[in-house]
Enzyme design. Sequence first.
Site: not given
Length: 330
Positions: A113, A257, A287
Amino acid sequence: MGTKISGFGFYVPENVVTNFDLEKMFNTSNEWIVERTGIHERRFIASNEQNTSDISVLAAKKALKMANIEAEDLDLIVAATMTADHLIPGIGTIIQNKLGCKSIPAFDIRQQCSGFVYGLEMVDLYIKSGKYKKVLFIGAEVLSTGLDFTDRGRDTAALFGDGAGAFILENSQDESDIIDSILYSDGKYLKDLWKESPNSAQKGRVTIEDIQNGKIFPKMNGKTVFKHAITKMPAVVTELLERNNLTKDDITQIISHQANYRITQMVAKRLKLPMEKVFSNIHKYGNTTAATIPIAFTEAFAEGKFKRGDLIITVAFGSGFTWGANLIKF
Ligand code: COA
């Protein structure tokens, strides 16, 4: 001379998967997912029709068009992904071929990520060194084909989606710049967010037992990840501001993020910023790991959240653990 983001764009697969669709796969509910994560739907590729390099190329074409350059003008491709089409080789070279670029260097970085904040610093330094002049930098993932859509994997399967985002970075002829970046890692949290198999110590890499025991799927200690994300992300943003003699009021937009809407809310709260200054689109895409920041950046710009000359911060936290932030004069 600085580094300018001269083009950007994203692509998400057409196939929309709602929380109600997930309810048919494992024991969950739309209410649980919305309340705990803010996610309403995500995009999944149609299996065997698109892969990570395919969606990367679609995002890259949009970024190239915006930057008004051709694929053959590029002199470097960097792709951040933990879900390359194949384990060998990475997608950088596949993208180079699919775009019809010259024989330029092309490679992948991982960093999960945090892939986009890590890669952005690296590309910035490459450009500032004078070594490369026009760089395609991609964050892309196809996560849907590697999730455990059973009750066993419901904590992770509800979170992730597929998508790709791309930046074109060039020498800046004006004030635009990637002003500064700060990156961190702490490997002692390896097992709090990982995929155990394939394993380099294991002959054959994957065993039948690995498959039966679900070791081929991502595993996460959600509460530990949550706790570290809401601490580390505001801390690195604060450090970046202080190191550059700025305050939060100098920043027009934070592109965080997209891991969980509650994490984004906590980042805003800890930085004492209103939610209007911390972009969120997790309700639509979930995500998408390395792709969340370029997708969010592109959508935030399209929604008028920032303009040329504004100061932006991108910030991420992910598996490793890894985290970091970039200060951008757009
Ligand atoms: N649907 C319904 N219930 C679920 C579920 C789902 N999809 N996933 C987990 N649960 C259940 C668990 O089994 C557990 O049940 P139990 O209490 O009977 O054992 C319960 O929900 C967990 O509740 P809780 O621990 O209070 O949830 P939470 O508020 O910590 O939320 C996450 C769970 C995963 C949403 C949250 O921890 C999170 O977002 N963490 C960060 C994850 C992340 O960002 N990962 C990517 C990092 S980049």
